[in-house]
Design a protein around this motif. Structure first.
Motif, PDB file in Angstrom:
ATOM      1  N   ASP A  29       3.530 -19.847 -27.010  1.00  0.00           N
ATOM      2  CA  ASP A  29       2.546 -20.479 -27.898  1.00  0.00           C
ATOM      3  C   ASP A  29       1.857 -21.653 -27.212  1.00  0.00           C
ATOM      4  O   ASP A  29       0.706 -21.952 -27.495  1.00  0.00           O
ATOM      5  CB  ASP A  29       3.242 -20.978 -29.176  1.00  0.00           C
ATOM      6  CG  ASP A  29       3.781 -19.816 -29.991  1.00  0.00           C
ATOM      7  OD1 ASP A  29       3.006 -18.886 -30.266  1.00  0.00           O
ATOM      8  OD2 ASP A  29       4.974 -19.825 -30.332  1.00  0.00           O
ATOM      9  N   THR A  30       2.603 -22.354 -26.362  1.00  0.00           N
ATOM     10  CA  THR A  30       2.044 -23.538 -25.699  1.00  0.00           C
ATOM     11  C   THR A  30       2.348 -23.474 -24.206  1.00  0.00           C
ATOM     12  O   THR A  30       3.460 -23.097 -23.822  1.00  0.00           O
ATOM     13  CB  THR A  30       2.694 -24.828 -26.269  1.00  0.00           C
ATOM     14  OG1 THR A  30       2.712 -24.727 -27.695  1.00  0.00           O
ATOM     15  CG2 THR A  30       1.930 -26.072 -25.871  1.00  0.00           C
ATOM     16  N   HIS A  31       1.375 -23.848 -23.417  1.00  0.00           N
ATOM     17  CA  HIS A  31       1.576 -23.934 -21.966  1.00  0.00           C
ATOM     18  C   HIS A  31       1.110 -25.319 -21.526  1.00  0.00           C
ATOM     19  O   HIS A  31      -0.078 -25.618 -21.561  1.00  0.00           O
ATOM     20  CB  HIS A  31       0.752 -22.833 -21.276  1.00  0.00           C
ATOM     21  CG  HIS A  31       0.906 -22.794 -19.796  1.00  0.00           C
ATOM     22  ND1 HIS A  31      -0.029 -22.224 -18.955  1.00  0.00           N
ATOM     23  CD2 HIS A  31       1.884 -23.258 -18.980  1.00  0.00           C
ATOM     24  CE1 HIS A  31       0.377 -22.327 -17.701  1.00  0.00           C
ATOM     25  NE2 HIS A  31       1.527 -22.954 -17.681  1.00  0.00           N
ATOM     26  N   VAL A  32       2.068 -26.165 -21.147  1.00  0.00           N
ATOM     27  CA  VAL A  32       1.738 -27.531 -20.721  1.00  0.00           C
ATOM     28  C   VAL A  32       1.741 -27.552 -19.200  1.00  0.00           C
ATOM     29  O   VAL A  32       2.687 -27.080 -18.577  1.00  0.00           O
ATOM     30  CB  VAL A  32       2.799 -28.540 -21.244  1.00  0.00           C
ATOM     31  CG1 VAL A  32       2.473 -29.955 -20.786  1.00  0.00           C
ATOM     32  CG2 VAL A  32       2.909 -28.477 -22.757  1.00  0.00           C
ATOM     33  N   TYR A  65       6.394 -23.564 -20.535  1.00  0.00           N
ATOM     34  CA  TYR A  65       5.975 -22.557 -21.521  1.00  0.00           C
ATOM     35  C   TYR A  65       6.880 -22.708 -22.737  1.00  0.00           C
ATOM     36  O   TYR A  65       8.106 -22.748 -22.591  1.00  0.00           O
ATOM     37  CB  TYR A  65       6.147 -21.140 -20.964  1.00  0.00           C
ATOM     38  CG  TYR A  65       5.191 -20.805 -19.854  1.00  0.00           C
ATOM     39  CD1 TYR A  65       3.936 -20.275 -20.131  1.00  0.00           C
ATOM     40  CD2 TYR A  65       5.545 -21.000 -18.520  1.00  0.00           C
ATOM     41  CE1 TYR A  65       3.045 -19.953 -19.100  1.00  0.00           C
ATOM     42  CE2 TYR A  65       4.665 -20.679 -17.483  1.00  0.00           C
ATOM     43  CZ  TYR A  65       3.428 -20.156 -17.783  1.00  0.00           C
ATOM     44  OH  TYR A  65       2.554 -19.839 -16.765  1.00  0.00           O
ATOM     45  N   ASP A  68       6.389 -22.228 -30.344  1.00  0.00           N
ATOM     46  CA  ASP A  68       6.209 -23.296 -31.331  1.00  0.00           C
ATOM     47  C   ASP A  68       7.231 -23.190 -32.459  1.00  0.00           C
ATOM     48  O   ASP A  68       6.908 -22.796 -33.582  1.00  0.00           O
ATOM     49  CB  ASP A  68       4.784 -23.286 -31.879  1.00  0.00           C
ATOM     50  CG  ASP A  68       3.818 -23.966 -30.912  1.00  0.00           C
ATOM     51  OD1 ASP A  68       4.306 -24.684 -30.002  1.00  0.00           O
ATOM     52  OD2 ASP A  68       2.605 -23.770 -31.057  1.00  0.00           O
TER      53      ASP A  68
END
Ligand code: F6R
Ligand code: MN
Length: 202
Positions: A29-32, A65, A68
């Motif tokens: 859901d999120t890739h920082v 990675y 959420d």
């Protein structure tokens, strides 16, 4: 795949793949992505960081990675954390590091690839450093700030698992740094005192 939540909780079982060799997570859901340009002041020699930037342009230091999963009591959050290989003025590439906003929460990191260390420090000054290599699990107790450090020449990949309501508190690390840093000396990693401890910003 979207995680279904009801009253802020996960209600549908799910599974996902994490490639243990490159750290890629399916359906994240999120890739920082954190680059040196924004992390230069975290290194003990920010001038070396500026020189590095001028010479090489901006470079990726680490990426995460995530799924959420709600930041709620009772949930378990997990991700894939990938720290690139490299050094700034002898100090190895590393994550920013943080305390948990709920400071008593622990965390388990399971390393799947690469070589490095987990540096853990309490506000009171106690510290510990544990090796990270494939198949090694590192337990980070509550109240310990923690940072992964890549001392190898390949990406350091681990899967951190932590309580949903742990949260991240970066403020004191941004301000003071860690008391210790890991640098290369005579071709080997060595833990030394951070000459900029207590004065990382300003
Ligand atoms: C979560 C945790 C890891 C890190 C990740 C990136 O509590 O410890 O998922 O968030 O390795 O490092 P930081 O958060 O220091 O940028
Ligand atoms: Mn953590």
């Amino acid at each position: 795949m979207v995680i279904k939540t009801e009253n802020g909780r996960v209600v549908s079982p799910f599974s996902c793949g994490i490639d243990t060799r490159n750290g890629k997570m399916d359906d994240y859901d999120t890739h920082v992505q954190r680059y040196l340009g924004k992390l230069a002041s975290m290194f003990s020699d920010p001038e070396a960081a500026e020189t590095y930037l001028k010479k090489n342009g901006d470079v990726l230091i680490y990426e995460v990675y995530e799924k959420d999963i709600p930041e709620a009591d009772g949930e378990i959050r997990f991700c894939s954390s990938i720290t690139c290989p490299g050094k700034i003025g002898g100090e190895y590439f590393m994550t920013k590091g943080h305390f948990h906003s709920r400071p008593d929460t622990a965390e388990l990191y399971y390393c799947t690839s690469g070589w490095g260390f987990m540096l853990m420090e309490k506000e009171s000054g106690e510290y510990a450093i544990e090796e990270m290599y494939p198949g090694r699990a590192v337990y980070v107790p509550g109240y310990y700030a923690h940072r992964s450090i890549n001392t190898g020449d390949q990406p350091l990949i681990s899967i951190p698992v932590y309580p949903g309501d742990a949260g991240h508190d970066y403020s004191s690390i941004e301000k003071s740094g860690f008391r210790h840093i890991v640098i290369e000396k005579n071709g080997k990693p060595q833990v030394v005192e951070n000459p900029r401890y207590g004065k990382m910003s300003g």
